[in-house]
Design a protein around this motif. Structure first.
Motif, PDB file in Angstrom:
ATOM      1  N   GLN A  80       0.912  -1.235   0.087  1.00 24.14           N
ATOM      2  CA  GLN A  80       0.075   0.013   0.047  1.00 24.14           C
ATOM      3  C   GLN A  80       0.938   1.287  -0.159  1.00 24.14           C
ATOM      4  N   GLU A  81       2.109   1.184  -0.060  1.00 24.04           N
ATOM      5  CA  GLU A  81       2.969   2.395   0.217  1.00 24.04           C
ATOM      6  C   GLU A  81       2.820   3.129  -1.231  1.00 24.04           C
ATOM      7  N   GLN A  82       2.571   2.869  -2.298  1.00 22.19           N
ATOM      8  CA  GLN A  82       2.425   3.638  -3.261  1.00 22.19           C
ATOM      9  C   GLN A  82       1.221   4.459  -3.335  1.00 22.19           C
ATOM     10  N   HIS A  83       0.159   3.788  -2.756  1.00 22.08           N
ATOM     11  CA  HIS A  83      -0.963   4.561  -2.475  1.00 22.08           C
ATOM     12  C   HIS A  83      -0.898   5.879  -1.520  1.00 22.08           C
ATOM     13  N   LEU A  84      -0.112   5.299  -0.619  1.00 21.68           N
ATOM     14  CA  LEU A  84       0.127   6.519   0.523  1.00 21.68           C
ATOM     15  C   LEU A  84       0.901   7.549   0.012  1.00 21.68           C
ATOM     16  N   GLU A  85       1.894   7.295  -0.835  1.00 18.95           N
ATOM     17  CA  GLU A  85       2.605   8.116  -1.399  1.00 18.95           C
ATOM     18  C   GLU A  85       1.709   9.215  -2.270  1.00 18.95           C
ATOM     19  N   LEU A  86       0.869   8.732  -3.148  1.00 19.27           N
ATOM     20  CA  LEU A  86      -0.059   9.255  -4.073  1.00 19.27           C
ATOM     21  C   LEU A  86      -0.960  10.340  -2.845  1.00 19.27           C
ATOM     22  N   THR A  87      -1.393   9.687  -1.880  1.00 23.36           N
ATOM     23  CA  THR A  87      -2.157  10.351  -0.892  1.00 23.36           C
ATOM     24  C   THR A  87      -1.435  11.732  -0.570  1.00 23.36           C
ATOM     25  N   ARG A  88       0.016  11.652  -0.175  1.00 27.52           N
ATOM     26  CA  ARG A  88       0.713  12.612   0.248  1.00 27.52           C
ATOM     27  C   ARG A  88       0.851  13.698  -0.920  1.00 27.52           C
ATOM     28  N   ARG A  89       0.909  13.302  -1.898  1.00 26.23           N
ATOM     29  CA  ARG A  89       0.984  14.138  -3.154  1.00 26.23           C
ATOM     30  C   ARG A  89      -0.312  14.926  -3.305  1.00 26.23           C
ATOM     31  N   PHE A  90      -1.328  14.327  -3.175  1.00 21.61           N
ATOM     32  CA  PHE A  90      -2.648  14.948  -3.212  1.00 21.61           C
ATOM     33  C   PHE A  90      -2.907  15.985  -2.025  1.00 21.61           C
ATOM     34  N   ALA A  91      -2.312  15.708  -0.998  1.00 17.88           N
ATOM     35  CA  ALA A  91      -2.708  16.571   0.169  1.00 17.88           C
ATOM     36  C   ALA A  91      -1.616  17.729   0.024  1.00 17.88           C
ATOM     37  N   ARG A  92      -0.590  17.645  -0.507  1.00 17.91           N
ATOM     38  CA  ARG A  92       0.225  18.611  -0.833  1.00 17.91           C
ATOM     39  C   ARG A  92      -0.228  19.654  -1.890  1.00 17.91           C
TER      40      ARG A  92
ATOM     41  N   PHE B  51      -3.404  19.770  -2.898  1.00 13.45           N
ATOM     42  CA  PHE B  51      -4.898  20.575  -2.561  1.00 13.45           C
ATOM     43  C   PHE B  51      -4.300  21.768  -1.789  1.00 13.45           C
ATOM     44  N   ASN B  52      -3.462  21.507  -0.738  1.00 12.92           N
ATOM     45  CA  ASN B  52      -2.921  22.742   0.314  1.00 12.92           C
ATOM     46  C   ASN B  52      -2.251  23.785  -0.489  1.00 12.92           C
ATOM     47  N   SER B  53      -1.242  23.616  -1.299  1.00  9.26           N
ATOM     48  CA  SER B  53      -0.538  24.708  -2.132  1.00  9.26           C
ATOM     49  C   SER B  53      -1.534  25.103  -3.365  1.00  9.26           C
ATOM     50  N   PHE B  54      -2.429  24.461  -3.847  1.00  8.72           N
ATOM     51  CA  PHE B  54      -3.482  25.067  -4.925  1.00  8.72           C
ATOM     52  C   PHE B  54      -4.313  26.174  -4.475  1.00  8.72           C
TER      53      PHE B  54
ATOM     54  N   ASP C 219      -3.844  25.191   4.650  1.00  7.15           N
ATOM     55  CA  ASP C 219      -2.798  24.277   5.374  1.00  7.15           C
ATOM     56  C   ASP C 219      -3.696  23.064   6.044  1.00  7.15           C
ATOM     57  N   LEU C 220      -4.501  22.662   5.328  1.00  7.91           N
ATOM     58  CA  LEU C 220      -5.574  21.699   5.729  1.00  7.91           C
ATOM     59  C   LEU C 220      -5.304  20.449   6.205  1.00  7.91           C
ATOM     60  N   PHE C 221      -4.572  19.722   5.211  1.00  8.62           N
ATOM     61  CA  PHE C 221      -4.248  18.324   5.339  1.00  8.62           C
ATOM     62  C   PHE C 221      -2.774  17.968   5.631  1.00  8.62           C
ATOM     63  N   PRO C 222      -2.677  17.189   7.034  1.00  8.49           N
ATOM     64  CA  PRO C 222      -1.446  16.773   7.392  1.00  8.49           C
ATOM     65  C   PRO C 222      -0.952  15.645   6.090  1.00  8.49           C
TER      66      PRO C 222
ATOM     67  N   ARG D  47     -16.245  13.822  12.639  1.00  7.93           N
ATOM     68  CA  ARG D  47     -15.080  14.586  12.240  1.00  7.93           C
ATOM     69  C   ARG D  47     -14.977  14.640  10.430  1.00  7.93           C
ATOM     70  N   ALA D  48     -15.615  13.679   9.995  1.00  6.96           N
ATOM     71  CA  ALA D  48     -15.471  13.643   8.421  1.00  6.96           C
ATOM     72  C   ALA D  48     -16.409  14.911   7.967  1.00  6.96           C
ATOM     73  N   SER D  49     -17.675  15.259   8.732  1.00  3.11           N
ATOM     74  CA  SER D  49     -18.368  16.295   8.049  1.00  3.11           C
ATOM     75  C   SER D  49     -17.567  17.602   8.257  1.00  3.11           C
ATOM     76  N   LYS D  50     -17.010  17.872   9.376  1.00  7.37           N
ATOM     77  CA  LYS D  50     -16.225  19.016   9.508  1.00  7.37           C
ATOM     78  C   LYS D  50     -15.284  19.312   8.356  1.00  7.37           C
ATOM     79  N   THR D  51     -14.333  18.208   8.052  1.00 12.15           N
ATOM     80  CA  THR D  51     -13.626  18.196   6.816  1.00 12.15           C
ATOM     81  C   THR D  51     -14.064  18.565   5.597  1.00 12.15           C
ATOM     82  N   LEU D  52     -15.169  17.982   5.429  1.00 11.50           N
ATOM     83  CA  LEU D  52     -15.882  18.142   4.165  1.00 11.50           C
ATOM     84  C   LEU D  52     -16.472  19.740   4.089  1.00 11.50           C
ATOM     85  N   ALA D  53     -16.882  20.059   5.229  1.00 12.57           N
ATOM     86  CA  ALA D  53     -17.602  21.472   5.199  1.00 12.57           C
ATOM     87  C   ALA D  53     -16.354  22.516   4.800  1.00 12.57           C
ATOM     88  N   GLU D  54     -15.218  22.020   5.437  1.00 14.21           N
ATOM     89  CA  GLU D  54     -13.826  23.094   5.150  1.00 14.21           C
ATOM     90  C   GLU D  54     -13.525  22.861   3.795  1.00 14.21           C
ATOM     91  N   VAL D  55     -13.570  21.753   3.105  1.00 15.77           N
ATOM     92  CA  VAL D  55     -13.079  21.376   1.483  1.00 15.77           C
ATOM     93  C   VAL D  55     -14.191  22.122   0.865  1.00 15.77           C
TER      94      VAL D  55
END
Ligand code: TRP
Length: 354
Positions: free
Chosen positions: A172-184, A186-189, A193-196, A336-344
């Motif tokens: 699953q490491e490749q999926h996790l790497e993609l997750t980090r990339r998507f987080a970065r 989203f944050n930079s676009f 500074d939403l996602f760790p 928790r999910a609904s809080k994040t979704l509202a932010e997104v």
């Protein structure tokens, strides 16, 4: 609870859990629940990417829930939930997909492997060939779009809970790497500074790869080389006794062959270190007897699985208990999910007029 790091992980609902799932994921779930704010779920939406029989999907979800609980995941310490009980995940999956490239999804190893299977093409065929077939193929032999966007959905599982640590196996490491990339991305676009950026988590220094009993490769449901946590004693012993070995060492200190090394790797997970060493020495001086090694291995695996199997049988029949666990889990996960979704939604400019 609030200052603890957030841990999230899930297992796809595609059948019963085997020793690979146990050492790769479940045993870590149990160890982490005291020290972290943990959420563990059953990925039933992910299971749909390989179109399971609708009649068994629900049973599979229930089996894995009972296995989590039987293995020691404690609903008072960790949040246990079913992915589809959190509809916020599906909405955020649509939103995040707008920032994900089809090229990066198509290059994912797991996509290529599963696409090959869905198209019925051989392992050797090169990537270009797969791409041509995916695009050119008619609707009878298609690769479904859900399979392509599997990593988006997995990233949402993780990001919607703002998880820091994701205990998963090596595959699953490749999926996790993609997750980090998507987080970065989203944050930079959006300049937020939403996602760790989530990290894998291992108790040793590397992700475990649990081998199967057929001589080569990892233990996997589709490989037919599994020991299941709920295998009856007799079945389990039989499987281990039939495991592939070699003809025996011909000369002292020769390198250990792959099938025998695989059995020793399983032993390292389940047996005492002295016992493993004893068999390594016996291989080195050519006195090893595979029958003895297998008997010992079966015995030691049973020490791990028997208590789980016994609890499983009780829990599996307690619908009221399972219902309470997932209801409470869904409530916590949704909060928790609904809080994040509202932010997104707000960040992306989706606002209401009323
Ligand atoms: N893809 C994971 C697997 O096949 C299951 C999974 C789905 C998952 N979503 C996740 C694991 C989020 C960790 C975090 O094993």
């Amino acid at each position: 609870m609030n200052d603890k790091e957030i841990v999230l992980s899930g297992i796809r609902a595609t059948g019963n859990l085997h020793l690979g799932n146990y050492y790769g994921a479940l045993s870590k779930f149990v160890k982490m629940q005291d020290d972290y704010d943990c959420l563990y779920f059953i990925a039933d939406l992910h299971a749909l990417t390989t179109t399971p029989d609708p009649n068994i999907l629900h049973e599979n979800v229930k089996n894995i829930l009972a296995e989590y609980l039987a293995a020691g995941v404690d609903p008072d310490k960790a949040t246990i939930f079913v992915q589809s009980d959190v509809p916020e995940i599906s909405e955020m999956y649509l939103l995040l997909n707008m920032h994900v490239g089809i090229g990066e999804l198509m290059r994912t190893t797991s996509f290529k492997d599963k696409a090959r299977k869905q198209l019925g093409i051989k392992n050797g065929s090169d990537d270009e060939d797969i791409e041509k077939q995916i695009i050119g193929t008619d609707s009878n032999k298609r690769v479904n779009a859900g399979l392509l966007t599997y990593p988006t959905l997995m990233a949402v599982d993780i990001l919607i809970q703002k998880a820091h640590k994701v205990p998963v196996g090596k595959d699953q490491e490749q999926h996790l790497e993609l997750t980090r990339r998507f987080a970065r991305r989203f944050n930079s676009f959006y300049g937020v500074d939403l996602f760790p950026e989530p990290q894998n988590f291992n108790f040793g220094d590397h992700a475990v790869k649990v081998p199967g009993l057929d001589g080569s490769g990892k233990m996997g449901k589709s490989e037919g080389n599994c020991i299941y946590l709920i295998d009856e004693e007799k079945v389990l012993r039989k499987k281990v006794m039939r495991a592939v070995t070699d003809e025996g060492p011909k000369e002292p200190n020769q390198p250990i062959s792959e099938p025998v090394q695989n059995l020793l790797t399983l032993m390292e997970l389940t047996s005492a270190p002295e016992i493993v060493q004893q068999y390594r020495d016996a291989y080195a001086d050519c006195s090893i007897r595979y029958g003895d090694l297998k008997k010992q291995l079966a015995e030691d695996i049973l020490k791990v699985t028997t208590p789980i199997r016994e609890r499983y049988n009780d829990i599996r029949n307690d619908d009221a208990f399972i219902g309470r666990v997932v209801r409470q889990g869904a409530e916590r996960a949704r909060e928790r999910a609904s809080k994040t979704l509202a932010e997104v939604r707000e960040i992306m400019g989706i606002r209401k007029f009323y």
